[in-house]
Scaffold this motif. Structure first.
Motif, PDB file in Angstrom:
ATOM      1  N   LEU A  54       0.831  -1.210   0.000  1.00  0.00           N
ATOM      2  CA  LEU A  54       0.000   0.000   0.000  1.00  0.00           C
ATOM      3  C   LEU A  54       0.865   1.260   0.000  1.00  0.00           C
ATOM      4  CD1 LEU A  54      -2.845  -0.989   2.502  1.00  0.00           C
ATOM      5  CD2 LEU A  54      -2.992  -0.816   0.013  1.00  0.00           C
ATOM      6  N   ALA A  55       1.955   1.260   0.764  1.00  0.00           N
ATOM      7  CA  ALA A  55       2.835   2.426   0.796  1.00  0.00           C
ATOM      8  C   ALA A  55       3.527   2.626  -0.554  1.00  0.00           C
ATOM      9  CB  ALA A  55       3.875   2.273   1.903  1.00  0.00           C
ATOM     10  N   SER A  56       3.887   1.539  -1.217  1.00  0.00           N
ATOM     11  CA  SER A  56       4.509   1.650  -2.536  1.00  0.00           C
ATOM     12  C   SER A  56       3.527   2.217  -3.552  1.00  0.00           C
ATOM     13  CB  SER A  56       5.021   0.281  -2.987  1.00  0.00           C
ATOM     14  OG  SER A  56       6.034  -0.203  -2.128  1.00  0.00           O
ATOM     15  N   LEU A  57       2.269   1.809  -3.474  1.00  0.00           N
ATOM     16  CA  LEU A  57       1.253   2.331  -4.383  1.00  0.00           C
ATOM     17  C   LEU A  57       0.988   3.806  -4.106  1.00  0.00           C
ATOM     18  CD1 LEU A  57      -1.219  -0.688  -4.335  1.00  0.00           C
ATOM     19  CD2 LEU A  57       0.235   0.012  -6.239  1.00  0.00           C
ATOM     20  N   TRP A  58       0.913   4.186  -2.836  1.00  0.00           N
ATOM     21  CA  TRP A  58       0.706   5.606  -2.518  1.00  0.00           C
ATOM     22  C   TRP A  58       1.912   6.427  -2.964  1.00  0.00           C
ATOM     23  CZ3 TRP A  58       2.810   9.666   0.153  1.00  0.00           C
ATOM     24  CH2 TRP A  58       1.957  10.762   0.385  1.00  0.00           C
ATOM     25  N   ASN A  59       3.106   5.869  -2.806  1.00  0.00           N
ATOM     26  CA  ASN A  59       4.315   6.555  -3.251  1.00  0.00           C
ATOM     27  C   ASN A  59       4.311   6.737  -4.768  1.00  0.00           C
ATOM     28  OD1 ASN A  59       7.072   7.584  -2.969  1.00  0.00           O
ATOM     29  ND2 ASN A  59       7.682   5.652  -3.906  1.00  0.00           N
ATOM     30  N   LEU A  60       3.803   5.749  -5.499  1.00  0.00           N
ATOM     31  CA  LEU A  60       3.696   5.883  -6.946  1.00  0.00           C
ATOM     32  C   LEU A  60       2.771   7.037  -7.308  1.00  0.00           C
ATOM     33  CD1 LEU A  60       4.251   4.751  -9.818  1.00  0.00           C
ATOM     34  CD2 LEU A  60       2.257   3.259  -9.479  1.00  0.00           C
ATOM     35  N   LEU A  61       1.650   7.144  -6.595  1.00  0.00           N
ATOM     36  CA  LEU A  61       0.694   8.217  -6.871  1.00  0.00           C
ATOM     37  C   LEU A  61       1.259   9.583  -6.489  1.00  0.00           C
ATOM     38  CD1 LEU A  61      -2.597   6.555  -5.561  1.00  0.00           C
ATOM     39  CD2 LEU A  61      -2.103   7.165  -7.933  1.00  0.00           C
ATOM     40  N   ALA A  62       1.729   9.711  -5.260  1.00  0.00           N
ATOM     41  CA  ALA A  62       2.150  11.025  -4.759  1.00  0.00           C
ATOM     42  C   ALA A  62       3.567  11.382  -5.180  1.00  0.00           C
ATOM     43  CB  ALA A  62       2.030  11.052  -3.235  1.00  0.00           C
ATOM     44  N   GLY A  63       4.471  10.412  -5.127  1.00  0.00           N
ATOM     45  CA  GLY A  63       5.873  10.703  -5.379  1.00  0.00           C
ATOM     46  C   GLY A  63       6.250  10.790  -6.838  1.00  0.00           C
ATOM     47  N   LEU A 197       9.517   7.828 -17.690  1.00  0.00           N
ATOM     48  CA  LEU A 197      10.128   9.099 -18.081  1.00  0.00           C
ATOM     49  C   LEU A 197       9.094  10.217 -18.084  1.00  0.00           C
ATOM     50  CD1 LEU A 197      12.412   7.897 -21.020  1.00  0.00           C
ATOM     51  CD2 LEU A 197      13.137   8.622 -18.739  1.00  0.00           C
ATOM     52  N   ALA A 198       7.880   9.887 -18.549  1.00  0.00           N
ATOM     53  CA  ALA A 198       6.814  10.893 -18.548  1.00  0.00           C
ATOM     54  C   ALA A 198       6.469  11.309 -17.122  1.00  0.00           C
ATOM     55  CB  ALA A 198       5.585  10.345 -19.263  1.00  0.00           C
ATOM     56  N   LEU A 199       6.408  10.341 -16.205  1.00  0.00           N
ATOM     57  CA  LEU A 199       6.103  10.662 -14.811  1.00  0.00           C
ATOM     58  C   LEU A 199       7.189  11.538 -14.194  1.00  0.00           C
ATOM     59  CD1 LEU A 199       4.744   7.241 -13.518  1.00  0.00           C
ATOM     60  CD2 LEU A 199       3.461   9.367 -13.737  1.00  0.00           C
ATOM     61  N   ALA A 200       8.452  11.252 -14.525  1.00  0.00           N
ATOM     62  CA  ALA A 200       9.540  12.080 -13.997  1.00  0.00           C
ATOM     63  C   ALA A 200       9.416  13.515 -14.502  1.00  0.00           C
ATOM     64  CB  ALA A 200      10.888  11.490 -14.403  1.00  0.00           C
ATOM     65  N   ALA A 201       9.051  13.664 -15.764  1.00  0.00           N
ATOM     66  CA  ALA A 201       8.873  15.012 -16.316  1.00  0.00           C
ATOM     67  C   ALA A 201       7.695  15.726 -15.672  1.00  0.00           C
ATOM     68  CB  ALA A 201       8.676  14.919 -17.828  1.00  0.00           C
ATOM     69  N   ILE A 202       6.602  14.993 -15.457  1.00  0.00           N
ATOM     70  CA  ILE A 202       5.414  15.586 -14.823  1.00  0.00           C
ATOM     71  C   ILE A 202       5.733  16.013 -13.395  1.00  0.00           C
ATOM     72  CG2 ILE A 202       3.077  15.087 -14.024  1.00  0.00           C
ATOM     73  CD1 ILE A 202       2.832  13.184 -16.434  1.00  0.00           C
ATOM     74  N   ARG A 203       6.474  15.171 -12.681  1.00  0.00           N
ATOM     75  CA  ARG A 203       6.818  15.477 -11.293  1.00  0.00           C
ATOM     76  C   ARG A 203       7.711  16.720 -11.212  1.00  0.00           C
ATOM     77  NH1 ARG A 203      10.502  11.095  -8.642  1.00  0.00           N
ATOM     78  NH2 ARG A 203      11.835  11.930 -10.291  1.00  0.00           N
ATOM     79  N   PHE A 328      17.164  -0.212  -6.526  1.00  0.00           N
ATOM     80  CA  PHE A 328      16.406  -0.162  -7.777  1.00  0.00           C
ATOM     81  C   PHE A 328      16.716   1.146  -8.497  1.00  0.00           C
ATOM     82  CE2 PHE A 328      13.614  -2.295  -4.588  1.00  0.00           C
ATOM     83  CZ  PHE A 328      13.803  -3.585  -5.044  1.00  0.00           C
ATOM     84  N   PRO A 329      17.858   1.250  -9.184  1.00  0.00           N
ATOM     85  CA  PRO A 329      18.195   2.508  -9.858  1.00  0.00           C
ATOM     86  C   PRO A 329      17.265   2.756 -11.041  1.00  0.00           C
ATOM     87  CG  PRO A 329      19.756   0.795 -10.460  1.00  0.00           C
ATOM     88  CD  PRO A 329      18.876   0.209  -9.388  1.00  0.00           C
ATOM     89  N   LEU A 330      16.804   3.977 -11.148  1.00  0.00           N
ATOM     90  CA  LEU A 330      15.890   4.346 -12.233  1.00  0.00           C
ATOM     91  C   LEU A 330      16.485   5.412 -13.147  1.00  0.00           C
ATOM     92  CD1 LEU A 330      12.569   4.540 -10.181  1.00  0.00           C
ATOM     93  CD2 LEU A 330      13.340   2.661 -11.642  1.00  0.00           C
ATOM     94  N   ALA A 331      17.475   6.158 -12.651  1.00  0.00           N
ATOM     95  CA  ALA A 331      18.058   7.224 -13.455  1.00  0.00           C
ATOM     96  C   ALA A 331      18.847   6.637 -14.621  1.00  0.00           C
ATOM     97  CB  ALA A 331      18.971   8.093 -12.593  1.00  0.00           C
ATOM     98  N   ARG A 332      18.772   7.299 -15.745  1.00  0.00           N
ATOM     99  CA  ARG A 332      19.515   6.896 -16.927  1.00  0.00           C
ATOM    100  C   ARG A 332      20.719   7.813 -17.085  1.00  0.00           C
ATOM    101  NH1 ARG A 332      14.187   6.034 -17.555  1.00  0.00           N
ATOM    102  NH2 ARG A 332      13.476   4.245 -18.783  1.00  0.00           N
ATOM    103  N   ARG A 333      21.866   7.214 -17.388  1.00  0.00           N
ATOM    104  CA  ARG A 333      23.069   8.015 -17.587  1.00  0.00           C
ATOM    105  C   ARG A 333      23.892   7.393 -18.711  1.00  0.00           C
ATOM    106  NH1 ARG A 333      23.993   4.486 -13.641  1.00  0.00           N
ATOM    107  NH2 ARG A 333      26.029   3.473 -13.562  1.00  0.00           N
ATOM    108  N   LEU A 334      24.737   8.215 -19.313  1.00  0.00           N
ATOM    109  CA  LEU A 334      25.580   7.760 -20.409  1.00  0.00           C
ATOM    110  C   LEU A 334      26.925   7.292 -19.869  1.00  0.00           C
ATOM    111  CD1 LEU A 334      24.904  10.459 -23.144  1.00  0.00           C
ATOM    112  CD2 LEU A 334      24.094   8.101 -23.104  1.00  0.00           C
ATOM    113  N   GLU A 335      27.360   6.127 -20.342  1.00  0.00           N
ATOM    114  CA  GLU A 335      28.667   5.587 -19.985  1.00  0.00           C
ATOM    115  C   GLU A 335      29.405   5.219 -21.261  1.00  0.00           C
ATOM    116  OE1 GLU A 335      28.182   2.252 -17.435  1.00  0.00           O
ATOM    117  OE2 GLU A 335      27.874   3.468 -15.627  1.00  0.00           O
ATOM    118  N   PRO A 336      30.729   5.311 -21.252  1.00  0.00           N
ATOM    119  CA  PRO A 336      31.471   4.888 -22.451  1.00  0.00           C
ATOM    120  C   PRO A 336      31.365   3.382 -22.647  1.00  0.00           C
ATOM    121  CG  PRO A 336      32.970   5.438 -20.650  1.00  0.00           C
ATOM    122  CD  PRO A 336      31.597   5.850 -20.202  1.00  0.00           C
TER     123      PRO A 336
END
Length: 350
Positions: A54-63, A197-203, A328-336
């Motif tokens: 339940l906390a993970s679902l609320w975090n998805l909504l609010a966070g 990615l869309a959620l990150a932009a909206i947030r 659980f890393p979610l950020a995308r970054r460029l590596e050689p």
């Protein structure tokens, strides 16, 4: 070769790979709990899984979606009542009531979203609470399920779950474990997709997200429907474990929303690991201090205030920033890219 061609998009780090390995080991240990935990321990773990989900679902909504709701109990209670209605009125096996409750929760989330999404900020939060109260009042008028006093599952229905109490408790434990794991997995898949990615932009900036062509309302609707389905499934399992339901218990804002928000806040909003850490801290405090009566609630409040003052991003947010810990890393970054190995050429035999 261009500079971009020599780069790759990466999610994980060395710290996250170690954290994920430890997390998998923990899952294996918890999956085997029926062989090393007693009945009371299994019930406690089942309750922990429910609150973590339940906390993970609320975090998805609010966070992530920016939907700060205080009406999550609407779908928890809906799931519980859906299971009891199917079992008592239609004779459906209670185990099938769990996926049925999830489907019903997803279906009803659409009209609820159409109503509440017209509101913004605090008005949205109040609107979701009003919807939950409407659900509670409707359940209290449903005399076939006991009205305001509620009802219990008869022994004949309970016996159909599994043969014997021990087998039933083990089955319900694995169901709770599985539902929590499925919800976490679904959240991770969603956040690592283009919708994430869309959620990150909206947030970060809703106006900028709209100007970039992101369908903000549709993305939020998707998240709201998924969170409602998950909350309904968890609610169905909770009251299947309790074997009794009533409107006040099913739609309790304190049990299914206030405590859930406390867990998400102290763990870290906007991070997948936050609700898991928050759940562990909450149950540690509850099991240690619950015998202190009202002092226990004061301690919970003091902990919440302290975290918000000195670690506004939550306990896990503080650890992630200072120590670089990730599971659980979610950020995308460029590596050689790794340099290609040259192909050895055969020596000329002449």
């Amino acid at each position: 070769m261009s500079a971009a061609a020599g780069m790759r998009v990466a999610h994980s780090t060395r710290a996250s790979r170690i954290g994920l390995a430890l997390f998998v080991v923990g899952l294996v240990v918890l999956g085997a709990a029926p062989w090393w935990a007693d009945r009371q321990g299994l019930r406690l773990l089942g309750e922990i899984y429910a609150y973590a989900a339940l906390a993970s679902l609320w975090n998805l909504l609010a966070g992530y979606a920016g939907l700060v709701t205080v009406g999550q109990q609407a779908f928890v209670g809906l799931g519980g009542y859906a299971l009891f209605a199917l079992a008592l009125l239609l004779g459906v096996n209670p185990l099938w009531g769990i996926p049925a409750a999830a489907i019903l929760g997803a279906a009803l989330a659409v009209p609820v979203a159409a109503l509440t999404f017209q509101l913004r900020g605090a008005y949205f939060a109040i609107g979701t609470w009003v919807v939950a109260e409407v659900f509670r009042l409707l359940a209290a008028q449903f005399s076939a399920l006991g009205g305001g006093s509620g009802t219990s599952l008869p022994a004949s229905v309970v016996a159909g779950i599994a043969d014997g109490r021990a087998a039933r408790e083990q089955l319900l434990y694995w169901l709770g474990f599985g539902i929590c794991a499925v919800i976490l997995g679904a959240i991770l898949l969603l956040l690592r997709s283009r919708h994430g990615l869309a959620l990150a932009a909206i947030r970060d900036n809703e106006v900028a997200a709209r100007s970039c062509g992101i369908e903000v309302d549709r993305t939020r609707l998707l998240v709201f429907v998924l969170a409602s389905a998950g909350a309904a499934a968890v609610g169905a399992l909770i009251f299947l474990q309790k074997l009794r339901i009533s409107p006040d218990a099913a739609f309790s804002v304190n049990d299914w929303t206030a405590l859930v928000i406390f867990i998400a806040v102290i763990g870290g909003i906007g991070r997948v690991e936050g609700p898991l850490i928050g759940t562990a801290v909450f149950f540690l405090l509850r099991e240690t201090l619950s015998q202190l009566g009202s002092l226990y609630l004061l301690v919970l409040g003091a902990v919440a205030i302290a975290v918000m003052l000195w670690a506004p991003k939550g306990i896990w947010g503080l650890l992630a920033e200072r120590l670089g810990w990730q599971v659980f890393p979610l950020a995308r970054r460029l590596e050689p890219r790794a340099p290609a190995q040259p192909i050895p050429q055969e020596q000329d035999a002449r």
